[in-house]
Write an enzyme that holds these catalytic residues in place. Structure first.
Site, short mmCIF file in Angstrom:
data_model
loop_
_atom_site.label_atom_id
_atom_site.label_comp_id
_atom_site.label_asym_id
_atom_site.label_seq_id
_atom_site.Cartn_x
_atom_site.Cartn_y
_atom_site.Cartn_z
N ARG A 31 8.10 4.74 7.74
CA ARG A 31 8.53 3.57 8.55
C ARG A 31 9.74 3.91 9.43
O ARG A 31 10.61 3.07 9.66
CB ARG A 31 8.88 2.37 7.66
N SER A 90 5.44 -6.46 4.47
CA SER A 90 6.45 -5.97 3.52
C SER A 90 7.84 -6.20 4.11
O SER A 90 8.11 -5.76 5.22
CB SER A 90 6.32 -4.47 3.30
N GLU A 98 12.62 -3.26 5.51
CA GLU A 98 11.88 -2.52 6.53
C GLU A 98 11.73 -3.38 7.78
O GLU A 98 11.47 -2.88 8.86
CB GLU A 98 10.52 -2.05 5.98
N1 EPU Z 1 3.12 -4.06 -7.66
C1 EPU Z 1 3.69 -4.83 -8.67
N2 EPU Z 1 3.57 -6.18 -8.59
C2 EPU Z 1 2.86 -6.79 -7.59
C3 EPU Z 1 2.27 -6.00 -6.57
C4 EPU Z 1 2.43 -4.63 -6.63
O1 EPU Z 1 4.30 -4.32 -9.58
O2 EPU Z 1 2.79 -8.03 -7.60
C5 EPU Z 1 3.26 -2.58 -7.74
C6 EPU Z 1 2.07 -1.95 -8.43
O3 EPU Z 1 2.52 -0.94 -9.27
C7 EPU Z 1 1.30 -1.35 -7.28
C8 EPU Z 1 2.43 -0.94 -6.39
O4 EPU Z 1 3.36 -2.02 -6.46
O5 EPU Z 1 0.54 -0.25 -7.71
C9 EPU Z 1 2.02 -0.69 -4.95
O6 EPU Z 1 1.41 -1.85 -4.43
P1 EPU Z 1 0.48 -1.77 -3.14
O7 EPU Z 1 -0.43 -0.62 -3.20
O8 EPU Z 1 -0.09 -3.13 -2.92
O9 EPU Z 1 1.45 -1.43 -1.95
P2 EPU Z 1 3.00 -1.59 -1.69
O10 EPU Z 1 3.73 -0.39 -2.09
O11 EPU Z 1 3.46 -2.87 -2.25
C10 EPU Z 1 2.81 -0.50 0.69
C11 EPU Z 1 3.19 -0.84 2.09
C12 EPU Z 1 2.26 -1.88 2.69
C13 EPU Z 1 0.85 -1.31 2.64
C14 EPU Z 1 0.50 -0.96 1.20
C15 EPU Z 1 -0.84 -0.28 1.08
C16 EPU Z 1 5.57 -0.48 2.25
C17 EPU Z 1 6.92 -1.10 2.39
N3 EPU Z 1 4.56 -1.32 2.15
O12 EPU Z 1 3.00 -1.69 -0.07
O13 EPU Z 1 2.64 -2.09 4.03
O14 EPU Z 1 -0.08 -2.24 3.17
O15 EPU Z 1 1.48 -0.04 0.67
O16 EPU Z 1 -0.73 1.03 1.57
O17 EPU Z 1 5.48 0.75 2.25
C18 EPU Z 1 3.90 -3.43 5.56
O18 EPU Z 1 4.50 -2.40 5.86
O19 EPU Z 1 4.16 -4.55 6.07
C19 EPU Z 1 2.86 -3.37 4.52
C20 EPU Z 1 2.22 -4.45 4.10
#
Ligand code: EPU
Length: 338
Positions: free
Chosen positions: A162, A237, A334
């Protein structure tokens, strides 16, 4: 070209907050952009915005908001492969749909991310194991110092998680006018993130995949986790996933052995901010008109549609403070604060 003074920005920020800009200028070409930059009646600073999907206006903006309506898609197939130059004002997801429909691999994992093509290159959007830098070959820009145009190779853009020079060291200097992507028609699905491979297997078994299949699955996954900006104001995010040292990770794992963690090549460890926020007890937390989204705590939402910048900022501070006191980790946003 359209110029408006005292412009309401509600439709131009996905938090759907009722803020305004002293002036707003839309351009359809690089020449129109130059004219706007030379217009002495427009108050500075100049702020280029895409779909406003990664911005938090902290109040009314006293300068000029610039919005690219530069459209168009130029496809080239030659000995170097397939490339497509796309206008900065094209909708990002429409581009993903176009590529997938043409059977071209590249942006399918980035489907349904709100915003426009120019902003995607500034922000280095990423999802499901792909960052936009992975498919960009060059970024066409206008230099605001001398109003010359040029192309910046992807290697020169300073891309990281990012991050880019456009939003870092070069902030305010270059305005992205179009972006060139490298696509391929050779079989290239990327399934290694989270449960994507499993989900594709479940939906299609061992059938060979086409980009539209992945696009559909990614859209389905995103819809289960992330609020649609048309229904609930947010900026996706709100925080970055923090990269911590091995020692910091071990301190947390001593207490919570189940902490999700992803080792990085540089020895640090990525911990999902969503997990930290949830464990800190803030998943679904409501503060006035703002809230932590109940299905994905990484997202702050305009819960009632009436949230003010002050309420979003106050919730942001509360999340940072609570996570810091619970885990010793400082989350950084972010979303860009204006
Ligand atoms: N998780 C929790 N609780 C929740 C949801 C998630 O503990 O309620 C934990 C879980 O361990 C899960 C982990 O968070 O495995 C990762 O969750 P997820 O794969 O949904 O993705 P994220 O890390 O929360 C990132 C990006 C998103 C992108 C997704 C999918 C960032 C800041 N965000 O989110 O990007 O869509 O991965 O690749 O890196 C954005 O930038 O606006 C965005 C939505």
């Amino acid at each position: 070209m359209t110029i408006t003074f005292n412009k309401d920005l509600t439709a131009l920020n996905t938090f759907r907050m009722g803020v305004s800009a002293a002036a707003y200028a839309e351009y359809n070409s690089v020449d129109e952009l130059k004219e706007i930059l030379e217009n002495r009646e427009l108050p500075g600073p100049m702020l280029p915005v895409g779909g406003g999907s990664n911005l938090l206006f902290t109040g009314d903006f006293t300068g000029t908001v610039l919005h690219s309506c530069i459209k168009g898609l130029i496809l080239k197939r030659d000995n170097n492969g397939i490339s497509v130059q796309v206008g900065a004002g094209e909708n990002w997801d429409q581009f993903c749909l176009w590529a997938a429909t043409e059977g071209l691999w590249g942006p399918e994992n980035l489907s349904l991310i709100p915003g426009e093509v120019g902003a995607a290159a500034v922000q280095n959007i990423g999802a499901y194991g792909v960052e936009v830098k992975d498919i960009i070959s060059g970024v066409d820009v206008l230099d605001t110092l001398d109003h010359t145009t040029g192309t910046i190779d992807v290697e020169e853009c300073g891309y990281g998680y990012r991050e880019s020079h456009f939003k870092g060291d070069w902030k305010g200097r270059f305005i992205v006018t179009s972006v060139t992507f490298r696509l391929t028609d050779g079989y290239a699905p990327r399934l290694d993130y989270g449960h994507v491979r499993e989900a594709m297997q479940k939906a299609y078994g061992d059938k060979p995949l086409i980009p539209l299949m992945i696009r559909d699955e990614i859209i389905r996954i995103r819809r289960t986790k992330l609020p649609a900006v048309e229904e609930l104001g947010s900026a996706g995010s709100f925080f970055k996933n923090p990269y911590v040292t091995q020692e910091e990770y071990e301190d947390i794992a001593d207490i919570y052995p189940e902490v999700p963690h992803f080792p990085l090549p540089d020895g640090r460890v990525k911990i999902p901010a969503a997990w930290l926020i949830e464990k800190a007890g803030l998943k679904g937390y409501v503060k006035g008109n703002a809230a932590v989204y109940a299905k994905q705590p990484l997202v702050i939402v305009n819960h009632t549609g009436k949230a003010s910048p002050r309420e979003i900022l106050s919730l942001e501070r509360k999340i940072i403070r609570t996570v810091k006191s619970r885990f010793g980790i400082t989350l950084s946003p972010e979303v860009e604060h204006i």
